[in-house]
Design a protein around this motif. Structure first.
Motif, PDB file in Angstrom:
ATOM      1  N   GLY A  11      10.923  -9.060   1.016  1.00  0.00           N
ATOM      2  CA  GLY A  11       9.875 -10.182   0.952  1.00  0.00           C
ATOM      3  C   GLY A  11       8.790  -9.873  -0.035  1.00  0.00           C
ATOM      4  N   GLY A  12       8.702  -8.825  -0.691  1.00  0.00           N
ATOM      5  CA  GLY A  12       7.609  -8.457  -1.481  1.00  0.00           C
ATOM      6  C   GLY A  12       8.151  -8.376  -3.177  1.00  0.00           C
ATOM      7  N   GLY A  13       9.228  -9.083  -3.365  1.00  0.00           N
ATOM      8  CA  GLY A  13       9.822  -8.733  -4.606  1.00  0.00           C
ATOM      9  C   GLY A  13      10.864  -7.639  -4.747  1.00  0.00           C
ATOM     10  N   TYR A  14      11.487  -7.710  -5.967  1.00  0.00           N
ATOM     11  CA  TYR A  14      12.396  -6.549  -6.158  1.00  0.00           C
ATOM     12  C   TYR A  14      11.835  -5.707  -7.388  1.00  0.00           C
ATOM     13  N   MET A  15      12.231  -4.564  -7.377  1.00  0.00           N
ATOM     14  CA  MET A  15      11.484  -3.470  -8.249  1.00  0.00           C
ATOM     15  C   MET A  15      12.765  -2.627  -8.998  1.00  0.00           C
ATOM     16  N   CYS A  16      12.557  -2.602 -10.251  1.00  0.00           N
ATOM     17  CA  CYS A  16      13.278  -1.590 -11.128  1.00  0.00           C
ATOM     18  C   CYS A  16      12.497  -0.491 -11.503  1.00  0.00           C
ATOM     19  N   VAL A  17      12.899   0.819 -11.276  1.00  0.00           N
ATOM     20  CA  VAL A  17      12.081   1.773 -12.015  1.00  0.00           C
ATOM     21  C   VAL A  17      13.041   2.777 -12.779  1.00  0.00           C
ATOM     22  N   ASP A  18      12.461   3.687 -13.516  1.00  0.00           N
ATOM     23  CA  ASP A  18      13.290   4.652 -14.197  1.00  0.00           C
ATOM     24  C   ASP A  18      13.661   5.863 -13.057  1.00  0.00           C
ATOM     25  N   ILE A  40      21.522   2.521  -7.605  1.00  0.00           N
ATOM     26  CA  ILE A  40      21.386   3.077  -8.900  1.00  0.00           C
ATOM     27  C   ILE A  40      22.291   2.621  -9.905  1.00  0.00           C
ATOM     28  N   MET A  41      21.997   2.249 -11.178  1.00  0.00           N
ATOM     29  CA  MET A  41      22.960   2.138 -12.017  1.00  0.00           C
ATOM     30  C   MET A  41      22.311   2.505 -13.334  1.00  0.00           C
ATOM     31  N   ASN A  42      22.872   3.312 -14.173  1.00  0.00           N
ATOM     32  CA  ASN A  42      22.569   3.593 -15.355  1.00  0.00           C
ATOM     33  C   ASN A  42      20.990   4.332 -15.373  1.00  0.00           C
ATOM     34  N   SER A  43      20.770   5.152 -14.500  1.00  0.00           N
ATOM     35  CA  SER A  43      19.572   5.656 -14.310  1.00  0.00           C
ATOM     36  C   SER A  43      18.285   4.841 -14.020  1.00  0.00           C
ATOM     37  N   LEU A  44      18.670   3.598 -13.581  1.00  0.00           N
ATOM     38  CA  LEU A  44      17.749   2.761 -13.019  1.00  0.00           C
ATOM     39  C   LEU A  44      17.781   2.471 -11.373  1.00  0.00           C
ATOM     40  N   LEU A  45      16.742   2.607 -10.907  1.00  0.00           N
ATOM     41  CA  LEU A  45      16.952   2.459  -9.445  1.00  0.00           C
ATOM     42  C   LEU A  45      16.017   1.097  -8.951  1.00  0.00           C
ATOM     43  N   PHE A  46      17.078   0.572  -8.331  1.00  0.00           N
ATOM     44  CA  PHE A  46      16.538  -0.978  -7.816  1.00  0.00           C
ATOM     45  C   PHE A  46      16.388  -0.840  -6.274  1.00  0.00           C
ATOM     46  N   TYR A  47      15.359  -1.639  -6.025  1.00  0.00           N
ATOM     47  CA  TYR A  47      14.902  -1.456  -4.418  1.00  0.00           C
ATOM     48  C   TYR A  47      14.122  -2.737  -4.214  1.00  0.00           C
ATOM     49  N   ALA A  48      14.283  -3.438  -2.866  1.00  0.00           N
ATOM     50  CA  ALA A  48      13.465  -4.470  -2.272  1.00  0.00           C
ATOM     51  C   ALA A  48      12.082  -3.789  -1.943  1.00  0.00           C
ATOM     52  N   VAL A  49      10.885  -4.661  -2.361  1.00  0.00           N
ATOM     53  CA  VAL A  49       9.849  -4.145  -1.832  1.00  0.00           C
ATOM     54  C   VAL A  49       9.425  -4.533  -0.578  1.00  0.00           C
ATOM     55  N   PRO A  50       9.152  -3.966   0.498  1.00  0.00           N
ATOM     56  CA  PRO A  50       8.861  -4.799   1.723  1.00  0.00           C
ATOM     57  C   PRO A  50       7.508  -5.403   1.651  1.00  0.00           C
TER      58      PRO A  50
END
Length: 857
Positions: free
Chosen positions: A282-289, A265-275
């Motif tokens: 392996g399912g890409g990488y996601m950034c959400v508010d 989490i940086m600057n209220s953005l959540l980053f995580y790998a998609v299973p």
């Protein structure tokens, strides 16, 4: 007398001087009055502000020569010298300050001064002739022996009794819902905001070998309120009978394929790998508010393409240079060992980093990641600095990279801060296990791994100073006898607050504390009463069940009890879970639900339950929990299983927590949400003396309440409920649990402003589990009323209010009775007499008629 100033003042001065810094005055060629070995006139400059100023209030004095010495830069010592400032007070007394060398390349010197008398102060700034002595380059040699003539200037400062308003240090902390960016004048908001930079960032570790982490900054939720949920994987019950097990669930990843691995989490953005199917990535990488769960960007390559590795940590660095001050936007996402850099706002790949040295990691004073490389055999110690991957040679802060090939070589000498010798007495069979920037490095013998038994006899520990004044010196080295009876002693944690090295004897469930500064044994804990032998697995399987925060050691695990120890003396402070809070009854074989520490934050310990490789359906009743870190009081719980540490993460930032719920395969964001209050009153006027009903609603308007399922189930909105009802209510709203029958709403204060302009509270009511409230009230004067309904907020919701109005008309007029005329004399005497005569005549007539009738034959 030299007066020190703080960083904020230095930064302010630096900003004032930016234009001066960027003007290349040293490049002005010699002229008729400015030639090599000649003389040049200079102009002394002097300011003092504010002017006037109140007595006892600080004023800032800035003085400089009106030019830069040729070729002066931060990398050399070409500077003005022998500045003098004389201050004459109103009473005639003087103070003199002198500076032998002016460190600033702009020839500027500044100081703070606090006057102690009312009146006029006289300030005189002067410096003698300055002979240019430098000759290292051709550019310098054309000025060698040139004289820059001395100069002086005098100004006055008016000091008054009246005080100037105090400067604004910060605007207040928020009392309403807030998001980033945080407006720059809200300085004190640093204390409530934070980032979660990932499991590979040393900011979140204070441990030796364990993986429970801590958040040193910001706020964490005091309630189980759900902000939003988001499906990360297919989860929950499969459905149907074909799966072979009634109620069979989708595989949740558990120990080896976690679905929410290492979020950032940086600057209220959540980053995580998609299973991807049975893999944690392996399912890409996601950034959400972080506030809403809404997708900001998605990169299908990251984690799926081997050339696009998954980010491992976030990186934020604050740069202070001659031309720049502040953290570098927008930060960077780095894959493991700095290999690939990504832009956080877009997911764009930026550059590669090669040849990053290994070493013991620490966080530097400006957010940089340091690595301490040591060669005990070759007797040297070096500090590698990640901030040196960037260059300030040109304006701004740019990666020092090969732009043709797109990579930065991290192994060059320019990437190191220092390299020093270390003593020859440190055994080569030891290695460092912890380092604190500019403080200490600790090392030891290698201990038995988590599945091993026994302790090296003897074992060694040592400490090397990293303090600038004694860097590389051996502070202490000691050998210790192994514990008897083949007990396994393991390094567990470091407490920098009380300066303690903490070890665990796993078979006896006892911790030991050693003084970080001299190696002396300080304490051994007493084995807790009634501790379950299941606690043995806490250290045997991964050693991931303890953490240290703010002078307290926390330990928990398969025994289902959380223990808190004071690291000063090893005394047990409190326990949580041995009074029935975590009792599992017939649901599990553990007796208590296992309690794994996910992290500590904001004086809270966050726990979750799970198992290494659980069967399905999962045990019922697994929960995430928040416990007061000082008292052990349970603050809130919420249904949810997160699996097994250290392979599930529970990031905390900006007052929110996110976790993966293995019961349904969704992410849950927990935090303080927004509310909406409505209020209604009669639309037509009412009549004075009659009562009326004021009514309205208080609803939860967090992003999760607008999700498809919640909108369908709650078309009129989701009720805001009390903190005490929050857990069961959130489980009903988001986890398909039965609607609670005992949920209570929130208090609403009803106030009015009447036609006379008087503002008053007329009642406080509590909304129900539909969010509805009402108040029956009888207005007491005529005219227009403005009605205010206010919900003050809670640990679950930010406040909200609503306004309406109604009117009160006068009551209808009552008909006025007509007055009765007084009777006249005729009315009193004559008319009654006449009536009496008439009555008498009638009576006589009736008697005569009767007599006549009797006389008939």
């Amino acid at each position: 007398m030299k007066i020190k100033t703080n960083l904020k003042t230095k930064v302010s001065i630096a900003l004032i001087l930016m234009l001066t810094i960027t003007i290349p005055l040293f490049a002005i060629p010699p002229t008729d009055c400015q030639t090599s070995a000649g003389k040049s006139t200079t102009h002394a400059m002097l300011t003092v502000n504010p002017n006037p100023v109140g007595v006892g209030q600080p004023a800032l004095i800035v003085m400089w020569a009106g030019l830069l010495l040729p070729s002066a830069s931060v990398t050399n010592d070409i500077r003005f010298h022998d500045y003098s400032l004389t201050i004459t007070k109103p009473d005639g007394k003087t103070e003199t300050m002198k500076w032998a060398i002016i460190e600033d390349t702009t020839s500027t010197q500044y100081t703070k001064y606090t006057p102690d008398q009312v009146g006029t102060y006289t300030l005189n700034f002067s410096y003698p002739d300055q002979t240019y002595t430098w000759n290292a380059t051709a550019a310098m040699r054309q000025w060698t022996n040139h004289v820059f003539l001395g100069a002086s200037k005098t100004v006055t400062l008016t000091v008054q009794e009246e005080q100037l308003p105090a400067p604004i240090s910060s605007y207040p902390l928020p009392t309403e819902y807030w998001t980033r960016p945080i407006e720059g004048q809200n300085t004190d908001w640093w204390a409530i905001s934070s980032h979660w930079l990932g499991s590979d960032h040393p900011l979140h570790y204070n441990l030796v070998a364990a993986d429970a982490m801590y958040q040193p900054d910001g706020k964490a939720p005091n309630s189980a309120h759900v902000m939003w949920t988001k499906r990360i994987d297919e989860g929950g019950v499969v459905g149907g009978s074909f799966a072979g097990v009634e109620g069979e669930m989708y595989y949740s990843g558990s120990a080896y394929q976690p679905r929410f691995y290492n979020p950032i989490i940086m600057n209220s953005l959540l980053f995580y790998a998609v299973p991807n199917q049975n893999s944690m990535s392996g399912g890409g990488y996601m950034c959400v508010d972080l506030h809403t769960g809404e997708e900001v960007w998605f990169n299908e390559k990251i984690g799926a393409d081997t050339a696009w590795p998954v980010p491992s940590f976030g990186y934020l660095y604050t740069a202070h240079t001659e031309n720049q001050h502040g953290a570098i936007p927008n930060g960077i996402l780095f894959s493991s060992n700095f290999a690939v850099a990504y832009e956080p706002w877009t997911g764009q790949r930026l550059f590669n980093v090669t040849n990053v040295p290994s070493g013991t990691a620490a966080v530097g004073p400006q957010g940089e990641i340091l690595r301490y490389q040591i060669s005990i055999a070759n007797r040297w110690l070096a500090q590698w600095n990640s901030s040196r991957l960037w260059s300030t040679a040109s304006s701004g802060w740019q990666p020092d990279w090969n732009q043709t090939n797109g990579w930065i070589n991290a192994s060059t000498s320019a990437r190191y801060d220092w390299n020093i010798s270390i003593p020859t007495t440190i055994p080569t069979n030891t290695a460092p296990f912890e380092a604190i920037c500019d403080d200490i490095m600790l090392g030891s013998t290698s201990f038995t791994g988590f599945s091993g038994i026994g302790t090296p006899n003897p074992y060694t520990m040592w400490a090397i100073s990293l303090k600038p004044e004694s860097r590389g010196q051996l502070m202490w080295i000691k050998q210790y006898d192994a514990p008897q009876n083949n007990v396994t002693r393991m390094l567990r944690a470091i407490d920098p607050v009380n300066r303690v090295i903490i070890m665990l004897d796993k078979e006896t469930f006892q911790f030991l504390g050693y003084n970080m500064d001299n190696g002396n044994h300080m304490w051994t804990t007493t084995r807790p009463e009634n501790i379950s032998d299941f606690a043995y697995f806490d250290s045997t399987h991964g050693s991931v069940f303890c953490t240290v925060d703010n002078g307290t050691l926390y330990n928990s695990g398969f025994g289902g009890v959380l223990y808190a120890y004071d690291t000063k003396d090893g005394k047990l402070l409190w326990t949580y879970g041995d009074n029935g809070e975590t009792f599992s009854g017939l649901q599990t074989p553990w007796g208590n639900y296992p309690q794994f520490i996910s992290n500590t934050a904001d004086d809270k310990v966050f726990l979750f339950s799970g198992e290494h490789s659980p069967n399905t359906p999962l045990y019922k009743g697994l929960r995430v929990r928040a416990v007061n870190a000082t008292t052990g009081e349970e603050l809130w719980t919420l249904l949810g299983s997160m699996g097994y540490p250290p392979r599930q993460w529970y990031p905390v930032a900006d007052g929110f927590i996110v976790y993966h719920n293995m019961y349904d395969g969704q992410l849950y964001c927990i935090g303080k949400g927004t509310s909406a209050t409505t209020v209604e009153a009669p639309m037509t006027s009412t009549t004075l003396g009659q009562s009326l009903v004021i009514r309205g609603t208080v609803t939860d308007i967090a992003a999760g309440t607008t999700q498809t399922e919640q909108t369908a189930r709650f078309p009129s909105g989701v009720a805001a409920v009390s903190d005490e009802s929050q857990s069961i209510w959130m489980e009903y709203v988001y986890m398909q649990k039965p609607r609670p029958t005992n949920a209570t709403g929130v208090p609403v204060v009803i106030s009015v402003e009447d036609a006379n302009g008087n503002y008053r509270t007329i009642g406080t009511v509590t909304s129900n589990s539909d969010g509805f409230y009402s108040l029956n009230w009888k207005p007491d004067i005529e005219g227009k009323y403005t009605v205010y309904a206010s919900f003050a907020g809670s640990e679950s919701y930010w406040p909200s209010h609503a306004v309406t109005a109604f009117a009160v008309d006068p009551a209808p007029a009552t008909p006025t009775p007509q007055p009765t005329q007084p009777p006249s004399m005729a009315d009193l005497y004559f008319i009654p007499s006449i009536i009496g005569v008439i009555v008498a005549i009638i009576a006589v007539g009736a008697v005569l008629a009767l007599l006549l009738l009797r006389k008939r034959p």
